[in-house]
Design a protein around this motif. Structure first.
Motif, PDB file in Angstrom:
ATOM      1  N   THR A 288       6.443  15.373  -7.034  1.00 13.75           N
ATOM      2  CA  THR A 288       5.255  16.218  -7.103  1.00 13.75           C
ATOM      3  C   THR A 288       4.719  16.428  -8.518  1.00 13.75           C
ATOM      4  N   ARG A 289       5.419  15.948  -9.526  1.00 16.35           N
ATOM      5  CA  ARG A 289       4.874  16.023 -10.889  1.00 16.35           C
ATOM      6  C   ARG A 289       3.637  15.152 -11.040  1.00 16.35           C
ATOM      7  N   PHE A 290       3.502  14.152 -10.178  1.00 16.43           N
ATOM      8  CA  PHE A 290       2.427  13.185 -10.310  1.00 16.43           C
ATOM      9  C   PHE A 290       1.519  13.210  -9.088  1.00 16.43           C
ATOM     10  N   ASN A 291       0.230  13.032  -9.326  1.00 15.91           N
ATOM     11  CA  ASN A 291      -0.708  12.870  -8.232  1.00 15.91           C
ATOM     12  C   ASN A 291      -0.351  11.614  -7.433  1.00 15.91           C
ATOM     13  N   PRO A 292      -0.571  11.611  -6.111  1.00 17.09           N
ATOM     14  CA  PRO A 292      -0.268  10.407  -5.318  1.00 17.09           C
ATOM     15  C   PRO A 292      -0.918   9.134  -5.839  1.00 17.09           C
ATOM     16  N   ASN A 293      -2.135   9.233  -6.370  1.00 20.40           N
ATOM     17  CA  ASN A 293      -2.814   8.054  -6.924  1.00 20.40           C
ATOM     18  C   ASN A 293      -2.061   7.470  -8.104  1.00 20.40           C
ATOM     19  N   VAL A 294      -1.272   8.300  -8.763  1.00 17.12           N
ATOM     20  CA  VAL A 294      -0.477   7.882  -9.916  1.00 17.12           C
ATOM     21  C   VAL A 294       0.929   7.472  -9.492  1.00 17.12           C
ATOM     22  N   PHE A 295       1.548   8.258  -8.625  1.00 17.60           N
ATOM     23  CA  PHE A 295       2.942   8.007  -8.250  1.00 17.60           C
ATOM     24  C   PHE A 295       3.128   6.662  -7.559  1.00 17.60           C
ATOM     25  N   ARG A 296       2.093   6.165  -6.919  1.00 14.00           N
ATOM     26  CA  ARG A 296       2.215   4.880  -6.230  1.00 14.00           C
ATOM     27  C   ARG A 296       2.639   3.760  -7.181  1.00 14.00           C
TER      28      ARG A 296
ATOM     29  N   GLY B 176       0.833  -1.186   0.000  1.00 16.46           N
ATOM     30  CA  GLY B 176       0.000   0.000   0.000  1.00 16.46           C
ATOM     31  C   GLY B 176       0.872   1.242   0.000  1.00 16.46           C
ATOM     32  N   CYS B 177       0.292   2.366  -0.354  1.00 16.47           N
ATOM     33  CA  CYS B 177       1.047   3.621  -0.440  1.00 16.47           C
ATOM     34  C   CYS B 177       0.204   4.744   0.152  1.00 16.47           C
ATOM     35  N   HIS B 178       0.823   5.535   1.044  1.00 14.28           N
ATOM     36  CA  HIS B 178       0.096   6.614   1.723  1.00 14.28           C
ATOM     37  C   HIS B 178       0.930   7.888   1.643  1.00 14.28           C
ATOM     38  N   ILE B 179       0.478   8.827   0.821  1.00 13.59           N
ATOM     39  CA  ILE B 179       1.208  10.075   0.594  1.00 13.59           C
ATOM     40  C   ILE B 179       0.353  11.242   1.069  1.00 13.59           C
ATOM     41  N   THR B 180       0.939  12.106   1.895  1.00 18.04           N
ATOM     42  CA  THR B 180       0.221  13.279   2.398  1.00 18.04           C
ATOM     43  C   THR B 180       0.986  14.542   2.026  1.00 18.04           C
ATOM     44  N   GLY B 181       0.378  15.694   2.389  1.00 20.31           N
ATOM     45  CA  GLY B 181       1.019  16.970   2.102  1.00 20.31           C
ATOM     46  C   GLY B 181       0.669  17.537   0.749  1.00 20.31           C
ATOM     47  N   VAL B 182      -0.261  16.893   0.044  1.00 21.54           N
ATOM     48  CA  VAL B 182      -0.690  17.354  -1.266  1.00 21.54           C
ATOM     49  C   VAL B 182      -2.204  17.242  -1.323  1.00 21.54           C
ATOM     50  N   TYR B 183      -2.831  18.123  -2.060  1.00 20.48           N
ATOM     51  CA  TYR B 183      -4.292  18.137  -2.146  1.00 20.48           C
ATOM     52  C   TYR B 183      -4.819  16.835  -2.723  1.00 20.48           C
ATOM     53  N   ASP B 184      -5.752  16.211  -2.028  1.00 20.35           N
ATOM     54  CA  ASP B 184      -6.352  14.962  -2.467  1.00 20.35           C
ATOM     55  C   ASP B 184      -7.645  15.279  -3.203  1.00 20.35           C
ATOM     56  N   VAL B 185      -7.638  15.077  -4.524  1.00 21.40           N
ATOM     57  CA  VAL B 185      -8.797  15.467  -5.340  1.00 21.40           C
ATOM     58  C   VAL B 185     -10.018  14.597  -5.059  1.00 21.40           C
TER      59      VAL B 185
ATOM     60  N   ASN C 121      -9.470  17.508   0.179  1.00 21.65           N
ATOM     61  CA  ASN C 121      -8.707  18.092   1.279  1.00 21.65           C
ATOM     62  C   ASN C 121      -7.271  17.585   1.240  1.00 21.65           C
ATOM     63  N   ILE C 122      -6.480  18.037   2.194  1.00 21.92           N
ATOM     64  CA  ILE C 122      -5.102  17.565   2.337  1.00 21.92           C
ATOM     65  C   ILE C 122      -5.053  16.635   3.543  1.00 21.92           C
ATOM     66  N   LEU C 123      -4.631  15.395   3.331  1.00 23.62           N
ATOM     67  CA  LEU C 123      -4.596  14.419   4.417  1.00 23.62           C
ATOM     68  C   LEU C 123      -3.574  14.834   5.478  1.00 23.62           C
ATOM     69  N   LYS C 124      -3.889  14.556   6.736  1.00 20.38           N
ATOM     70  CA  LYS C 124      -2.990  14.877   7.838  1.00 20.38           C
ATOM     71  C   LYS C 124      -1.724  14.018   7.784  1.00 20.38           C
ATOM     72  N   ASP C 125      -0.597  14.632   8.120  1.00 19.91           N
ATOM     73  CA  ASP C 125       0.640  13.876   8.278  1.00 19.91           C
ATOM     74  C   ASP C 125       0.571  13.049   9.559  1.00 19.91           C
ATOM     75  N   ASP C 126       1.277  11.933   9.556  1.00 23.96           N
ATOM     76  CA  ASP C 126       1.501  11.125  10.756  1.00 23.96           C
ATOM     77  C   ASP C 126       0.197  10.717  11.451  1.00 23.96           C
ATOM     78  N   ASP C 127      -0.816  10.386  10.665  1.00 25.18           N
ATOM     79  CA  ASP C 127      -2.096   9.944  11.221  1.00 25.18           C
ATOM     80  C   ASP C 127      -2.300   8.481  10.843  1.00 25.18           C
ATOM     81  N   PHE C 128      -1.890   7.590  11.720  1.00 23.63           N
ATOM     82  CA  PHE C 128      -1.977   6.163  11.434  1.00 23.63           C
ATOM     83  C   PHE C 128      -3.423   5.685  11.379  1.00 23.63           C
ATOM     84  N   GLY C 129      -4.322   6.445  11.973  1.00 26.60           N
ATOM     85  CA  GLY C 129      -5.723   6.065  11.956  1.00 26.60           C
ATOM     86  C   GLY C 129      -6.294   5.935  10.558  1.00 26.60           C
TER      87      GLY C 129
END
Length: 257
Positions: free
Chosen positions: A85-93, A19-28, A32-40
């Motif tokens: 950052t050239r790629f959306n997290p859904n793509v970069f994974r 699995g891949c979890h990337i934060t700090g970038v707007y999630d379309v 919103n922008i997912l919180k850093d360091d939120d294991f929940g």
């Protein structure tokens, strides 16, 4: 890009859930922008793999050392990645999965790559007869929709303008079931070329995508239907019905919200 996975041989297993979890970038998708360091956000996914004694690896750019030490185990490993950052997290994974699998393919036999915030593992897929008797097959999730729907038409607008035969594929498969990339898996002999081809599409055609849509579902459906359609298994028993929140259903391998 340099290979960041050369020093992770200790977490390689013959069968893996990635699995891949990337934060700090707007999630379309969440607006919103997912919180850093939120294991929940990934805890249900991690708990489901542990209950089945499955080895899981979570690639991330945000978990603190303390969080990693708290939750890592013989079943869950964390791997820090540098997000492009050239790629959306859904793509970069897919770059992340491709590089890891290529680096360690000699020690890996089968994998599933899944979403981590809305997918949980219900049954060990690697022990299921359907999986074991179809070593040349790509397994994936799907949705109770056909490819030709308003959301997918919008979602694929960028790829349609870039890939010469994209519109032809859409017409040829307009009545086919919509496949969902939240659950994808198979033997490494299938997954290696699949991830190579998928990342090629994104790297070649999707790095300049300025639309409000990531292109991950468009590229996924295009690739699977045009190159893997004759060796494809999707839907039950691989996944529950997407967005039906079948919380008590136990007959599928993965539950996808």
């Amino acid at each position: 890009m340099s290979n960041p996975f050369l020093n992770h041989t200790d977490i390689v297993s013959e069968e893996l859930i990635l699995g891949c979890h990337i934060t700090g970038v707007y999630d379309v998708n969440r607006n919103n922008i997912l919180k850093d360091d939120d294991f929940g956000l990934v805890e249900k996914w991690a708990t489901s793999t542990r209950k089945l004694n499955l080895k899981a690896i979570l690639f991330h750019n945000n978990f603190s050392e303390n969080t990693q030490k708290t939750f890592e185990s013989e079943y869950l490993s964390f791997v820090d990645i540098k997000y492009d950052t050239r790629f959306n997290p859904n793509v970069f994974r897919y770059y992340v999965y491709r590089e890891f699998l290529k680096t360690h393919s000699k020690g890996i036999e089968s994998i599933f790559v899944t979403d981590v915030s809305d997918v949980v593992v219900v049954k060990n897929p690697f022990k299921e007869l359907l999986f074991l008797t179809n070593p040349d097959t790509l397994f994936c999730g799907d949705e109770p929709k056909i490819l030709e729907n308003d959301w997918m038409i919008e979602h694929a607008s960028h790829l349609r303008s870039k890939i010469p035969d994209y519109a032809l594929y859409e017409n040829n498969f307009k009545d086919a079931t919509l496949l969902n990339c939240g659950v994808i898996g198979g033997n490494v002999q299938v997954m290696n070329p699949f991830l190579d081809k998928l990342w090629y599409i994104h790297e070649t055609y999707n790095d300049d995508n300025k639309t409000a849509f990531t292109g991950d579902m468009g590229a996924f459906n295009y690739l699977v239907r045009t190159q893997f359609n004759t060796r494809l298994i999707h839907g039950a028993p691989v996944n529950t019905v997407f967005k039906m929140f079948e919380e008590t259903r136990e007959d599928c391998w993965f539950r996808h919200k």
